[in-house]
Every structure is written in structure tokens, then in C-alpha cells.
Motif scaffolding. Structure first.
Motif, PDB file in Angstrom:
ATOM      1  N   UNK A  15       0.834  -1.203   0.000  1.00 40.60           N
ATOM      2  CA  UNK A  15       0.000   0.000   0.000  1.00 40.60           C
ATOM      3  C   UNK A  15       0.867   1.251   0.000  1.00 40.60           C
ATOM      4  N   UNK A  16       1.903   1.265   0.813  1.00 38.22           N
ATOM      5  CA  UNK A  16       2.797   2.422   0.852  1.00 38.22           C
ATOM      6  C   UNK A  16       3.548   2.594  -0.464  1.00 38.22           C
ATOM      7  N   UNK A  17       3.949   1.509  -1.069  1.00 38.82           N
ATOM      8  CA  UNK A  17       4.648   1.582  -2.355  1.00 38.82           C
ATOM      9  C   UNK A  17       3.735   2.143  -3.444  1.00 38.82           C
ATOM     10  N   UNK A  18       2.501   1.679  -3.469  1.00 38.10           N
ATOM     11  CA  UNK A  18       1.549   2.195  -4.457  1.00 38.10           C
ATOM     12  C   UNK A  18       1.257   3.680  -4.222  1.00 38.10           C
ATOM     13  N   UNK A  19       1.159   4.082  -2.956  1.00 39.21           N
ATOM     14  CA  UNK A  19       0.924   5.492  -2.645  1.00 39.21           C
ATOM     15  C   UNK A  19       2.120   6.337  -3.079  1.00 39.21           C
ATOM     16  N   UNK A  20       3.342   5.842  -2.846  1.00 36.95           N
ATOM     17  CA  UNK A  20       4.543   6.561  -3.264  1.00 36.95           C
ATOM     18  C   UNK A  20       4.606   6.681  -4.784  1.00 36.95           C
ATOM     19  N   UNK A  21       4.289   5.620  -5.487  1.00 39.17           N
ATOM     20  CA  UNK A  21       4.277   5.653  -6.957  1.00 39.17           C
ATOM     21  C   UNK A  21       3.232   6.647  -7.460  1.00 39.17           C
ATOM     22  N   UNK A  22       2.055   6.653  -6.845  1.00 38.96           N
ATOM     23  CA  UNK A  22       1.005   7.595  -7.253  1.00 38.96           C
ATOM     24  C   UNK A  22       1.455   9.032  -7.022  1.00 38.96           C
ATOM     25  N   UNK A  23       2.089   9.306  -5.876  1.00 41.21           N
ATOM     26  CA  UNK A  23       2.582  10.655  -5.602  1.00 41.21           C
ATOM     27  C   UNK A  23       3.672  11.060  -6.591  1.00 41.21           C
ATOM     28  N   UNK A  24       4.561  10.129  -6.925  1.00 42.90           N
ATOM     29  CA  UNK A  24       5.611  10.431  -7.902  1.00 42.90           C
ATOM     30  C   UNK A  24       5.021  10.725  -9.277  1.00 42.90           C
ATOM     31  N   UNK A  25       4.008   9.979  -9.669  1.00 40.59           N
ATOM     32  CA  UNK A  25       3.363  10.224 -10.960  1.00 40.59           C
ATOM     33  C   UNK A  25       2.657  11.585 -10.971  1.00 40.59           C
ATOM     34  N   UNK A  26       1.985  11.918  -9.879  1.00 44.81           N
ATOM     35  CA  UNK A  26       1.336  13.227  -9.796  1.00 44.81           C
ATOM     36  C   UNK A  26       2.368  14.355  -9.836  1.00 44.81           C
ATOM     37  N   UNK A  27       3.483  14.159  -9.152  1.00 40.51           N
ATOM     38  CA  UNK A  27       4.541  15.165  -9.184  1.00 40.51           C
ATOM     39  C   UNK A  27       5.134  15.326 -10.569  1.00 40.51           C
ATOM     40  N   UNK A  28       5.360  14.205 -11.260  1.00 40.25           N
ATOM     41  CA  UNK A  28       5.895  14.263 -12.628  1.00 40.25           C
ATOM     42  C   UNK A  28       4.904  14.947 -13.556  1.00 40.25           C
TER      43      UNK A  28
END
Length: 103
Positions: A15-28
Motif C-alpha cells: 500500500x505504501x509503495x503504491x501510494x509513493x508511486x502515485x505521488x511520484x506520478x502526480x509530481x511528474x
């Protein structure tokens, strides 16, 4: 006092990994997306070009509007009518001398 953290469960780490990936995609997307930081310069340049084109078209519209007003059949400008007759119909007054000019 020795405190130990319980190891993360695989479900929590996923869950934390998916949240981190989602945040990175939003930032990009916020940086490099179509309305992101990198696109601001391009949008500003396009805005400046469009404003220049609007100014040019407005000046041309005003020029044409003035010409139309001068050619109104109720009160046409005699100088403009004479100019158009001479240029479009190749007519001249009997007392005028026509001198051809090479371009």
C-alpha cells in the motif's frame, strides 16, 4: 527501554509503495505535464504570439472598416472613388498624362 517496531506486513508495504508511486506520478505530471511547470514557458510564448496576431488583425480590421465607410454609396469619398476607377478600370481624365513605371 528497548522498543521494537513490529515488521511491516506485506500488505502495508504494498500500500505504501503504491501510494509513493502515485505521488511520484502526480509530481511528474505537475512538472512535465501539459499544464505543468515546463509548459508555462511555451504557453507564455504562444500567448505573446497570439496577442501580436490579434493586434495585427485588429489594425487590419480597422483599416478595412475605414475603407468601407469611405466607399459608402450615400457619401463616397471622391478621391478614393477616383483612385479605384483609375487602378481597376484603367481610366484617366482626358487632360491627364499616363507615365508607365517599371517595377
Amino acid at each position: 527501554m528497548n522498543t521494537r517496531r513490529s515488521p511491516l506486513l506485506p500488505k502495508d508495504s504494498l500500500t505504501q509503495s503504491l501510494a509513493l508511486i502515485a505521488l511520484l506520478l502526480l509530481g511528474a505530471a505537475g512538472v512535465a505535464g501539459p499544464s505543468g511547470l515546463l509548459a508555462w514557458g511555451e504557453n507564455a510564448r504562444l500567448l505573446e504570439q497570439r496577442q501580436q496576431e490579434i493586434a495585427r488583425l485588429t489594425a487590419e480590421r480597422d483599416r478595412v472598416k475605414n475603407r468601407v465607410a469611405l466607399l459608402d454609396p450615400r457619401h463616397a469619398d471622391p478621391d478614393l472613388v477616383g483612385e479605384l476607377l483609375r487602378s481597376n478600370l484603367n481610366v484617366a481624365h482626358p487632360d491627364e498624362l499616363v507615365i508607365p513605371v517599371k517595377n
